[in-house]
Design an enzyme around this catalytic site. Structure first.
Site, mmCIF file in Angstrom:
data_model
loop_
_atom_site.group_PDB
_atom_site.id
_atom_site.type_symbol
_atom_site.label_atom_id
_atom_site.label_comp_id
_atom_site.label_asym_id
_atom_site.label_seq_id
_atom_site.Cartn_x
_atom_site.Cartn_y
_atom_site.Cartn_z
ATOM 1 N N SER A 107 0.840 -1.580 0.239
ATOM 2 C CA SER A 107 0.372 0.046 -0.067
ATOM 3 C C SER A 107 0.943 1.501 0.462
ATOM 4 O O SER A 107 1.326 1.668 1.313
ATOM 5 C CB SER A 107 -0.847 -0.197 0.918
ATOM 6 O OG SER A 107 -1.287 -1.032 0.826
ATOM 7 N N ARG A 155 7.366 6.246 -4.764
ATOM 8 C CA ARG A 155 8.036 7.042 -2.863
ATOM 9 C C ARG A 155 6.897 6.427 -2.020
ATOM 10 O O ARG A 155 6.217 5.275 -2.432
ATOM 11 C CB ARG A 155 7.745 8.706 -3.375
ATOM 12 C CG ARG A 155 5.228 8.569 -3.392
ATOM 13 C CD ARG A 155 5.636 10.342 -3.334
ATOM 14 N NE ARG A 155 4.223 10.167 -3.051
ATOM 15 C CZ ARG A 155 3.541 10.606 -4.559
ATOM 16 N NH1 ARG A 155 3.618 9.977 -5.558
ATOM 17 N NH2 ARG A 155 1.690 10.384 -4.221
ATOM 18 N N ASP A 164 -4.456 -1.481 -0.617
ATOM 19 C CA ASP A 164 -5.124 -2.059 0.130
ATOM 20 C C ASP A 164 -6.372 -1.560 -0.290
ATOM 21 O O ASP A 164 -7.635 -2.241 -0.261
ATOM 22 C CB ASP A 164 -4.669 -1.282 1.105
ATOM 23 C CG ASP A 164 -4.011 -0.509 1.371
ATOM 24 O OD1 ASP A 164 -4.476 0.726 0.710
ATOM 25 O OD2 ASP A 164 -3.817 0.288 2.751
#
Ligand code: GLC
Length: 543
Positions: free
Chosen positions: A156, A171, A209
């Site tokens: 996630s 990132r 997620d």
């Protein structure tokens, strides 16, 4: 008195009016569009290559791994095909040192080791069976693919996904910072460590997620139409929704099925309005951002999610404590305190430490409606080493914490409302009387008192939604989205493997089936890919 007045002044700074909500929605819709047009925008709108949601009839046993915040979860999920599932799981805290490890390998090794122990503990028969076969077969590659668990990897963080099990890390967020991993395919990193341990596991699907939550919600909630949006309001916040392919103007690099005309997009709305065109920006927000590991990024998330709300509150409290005229957590003498004591705050209180205030106490504050705020005061004592807090202290704490929580919920409504409007479902005749279904998960929406009610209140104020529209929006908890949802996407991936076998794969298949017949063994429980490839299931999820 000074404290009450100062509290009022601060609470006002966290007000987020109906007008603000509407301005927010307009900008959110604009940034949605921008993300559909091109890459590199603040809201990434990442294509997931998932083109349909399940309908609850899917079956099979899959593994899922969830790395998304403070915990690593490994689970196996049995989809029963009747909207129900069984889940076995284990959880481990991710050590802080690994969140900022020197190399990605250290983190992925940790994950693989946990998969290893999970399989040995919960699926030992299968593991042993695999090892036996590996040792006895002259050509392990020949059967290998048939006998491995398909694993859905819920990772996630923002990932540039280029296929169902391939994606490059854009990132880190939520306090993770391992520069070495940026730009790498996280599925390959995990597969490498799994292979080193010789585990019978194939990383079949990469899942955010929110995508997992959307899938899980569609699987478990009966209804003619699947869910529109899966959203997380927990440590972080984000949403994935179903977009029309025709609206996605930027190039889609990976392979995908076009027949539904739709695709799930991972918005990465945590980075909505990084440029602060419309987001509220108090001095406390500015301080939090400047001291974070990623200043200027995840600006929406830093105002909404559980990881940051406690820290905003802490920063406010510190500013109040620095102002001696305000007298927070301080009495001149015991006669000023209804507990007939004097308030002190210990120097080691979490209030003086970065991240030292767990957002959970904000829920206690919001829930405590007793006349003397006794529960909250006890909590201030036990959690934050504030001894004998006065009634005024607790009132100030409650008011400020609630203002921060309320602003978070109303900002959340901006995201939810904008996605509903973007879908056009409120005015779509095909939607009929069906509710517009939204699956949510995360500690904030689950445990923060009245979070959903506050979202609904703000939704009602949105132009184009209103009271009537808000009533048609059904926001329901989708627990374990990252486990069940990952399993469902692993299933999609497995059926895609089945659908388009390469010549080499077909050969392997024939060879493995022959070997299995010869050995006279039953297919092991995990080898259930065929179970879900009934026409119905394929239609439901992969067509
Ligand atoms: C962060 C991540 C995002 C995830 C969300 C909720 O915003 O960037 O990928 O979905 O947290 O866990």
């Amino acid at each position: 008195m000074a404290l009450a007045a100062e509290t009022k002044r601060i609470v006002a700074q966290f007000e987020y009016s109906d007008a603000d909500v509407n301005i927010g929605v307009k900008e959110f819709l604009r940034q949605i569009d921008e993300g559909l047009e091109k890459s590199g925008t603040s809201m990434s709108q990442i294509p997931t290559y998932v083109t349909a949601v399940p309908n609850g009839t899917e079956k099979g046993l899959y593994l899922a791994v969830d790395l998304g915040g403070t915990n690593l979860r490994v689970c196996s999920v049995r989809l029963n095909g009747d909207n129900s599932f069984n889940l076995t799981y284990s959880k481990a805290a991710v050590p802080k040192s690994l969140m900022v490890a020197k190399t990605a390998k250290e983190l992925f090794q940790f994950i693989a080791q946990h998969i290893d122990s999970f399989i040995k503990e919960h699926h030992y028969d299968h593991y042993e069976h695999h090892v036996r076969r590996r040792e006895t077969m002259s050509n392990p590659e020949g059967y290998r693919d048939e006998h491995i668990f398909r694993l859905g990897f819920t990772f996630s963080f923002p990932v540039q996904q280029v296929g169902i099990n391939k994606g490059f890390l854009i990132r880190w967020t939520k306090g993770f910072d391992i520069p070495d991993a940026i730009g790498k395919d996280v599925c390959a990193l995990l597969q490498e460590e799994i292979d080193i341990l010789h585990l019978p596991v194939k990383v079949a699907a990469l899942v955010n997620d929110t995508v997992g939550t959307l899938m899980a919600r569609s699987y478990t909630s009966p209804g003619k139409t699947g869910a529109l949006l899966g959203a997380i309001f927990g440590t972080g916040t984000n949403g994935a929704y179903i977009e029309k392919l025709s609206n996605i103007k930027k190039p889609l690099e990976g392979e995908y099925d076009t027949s539904t005309g739709e695709m799930v997009l991972n918005t990465e709305w945590g980075s909505f309005d990084n440029q602060l065109n419309v987001l509220p920006n108090t001095t406390f927000d500015i301080k939090l951002d400047s001291e974070s590991v990623n200043p200027g990024i995840q600006m929406f998330e830093k105002r909404v999610s559980g990881m940051f709300l406690g820290e905003i509150l802490r920063i406010v409290l510190v500013s109040l404590l620095q102002d001696k005229s305000v007298q927070l957590f301080h009495d001149d003498n015991s006669s000023h305190n209804d507990w007939k004591s004097t308030t002190t705050i210990a120097p080691e209180s979490g209030i003086f430490k970065k991240w030292g205030l767990d957002s959970a106490i904000m829920s206690v504050a919001a829930l405590d409606n007793t006349p003397d705020l006794g529960t909250l005061r006890q909590e201030l004592d036990s959690q934050l080493d504030v001894y004998s807090p006065s009634m005024e202290d607790a009132q100030a704490f409650k008011a400020i914490a609630s203002a921060i929580g309320r602003r978070a919920a109303r900002l959340s409504a901006v995201a939810v409302g904008a996605i509903v409007l973007q879908s056009g479902k409120l005015t779509d005749p095909a939607q009929g009387d069906e509710p517009i279904d939204i699956g949510v998960d995360g500690s904030l929406v689950e445990h923060y008192p009245h979070f959903r009610t506050m979202i609904y209140d703000a939704l009602k104020a949105i132009d184009g939604i209103g009271e009537v529209g808000a009533e048609r929006i059904r926001i329901g908890i989708a627990k374990d989205g990252s486990g069940v949802g990952a399993a469902l996407i692993a299933l999609v991936a497995a059926s895609m493997e089945k659908k388009q076998p390469t010549a080499e794969e077909s050969l392997k298949q024939v060879r493995s089936e022959a070997l299995l017949q010869n050995s006279g063994r039953q297919l092991s429980a995990v080898n259930e890919v065929p179970e879900q490839t009934t026409p119905n299931n394929e239609e439901a999820i992969d067509a």
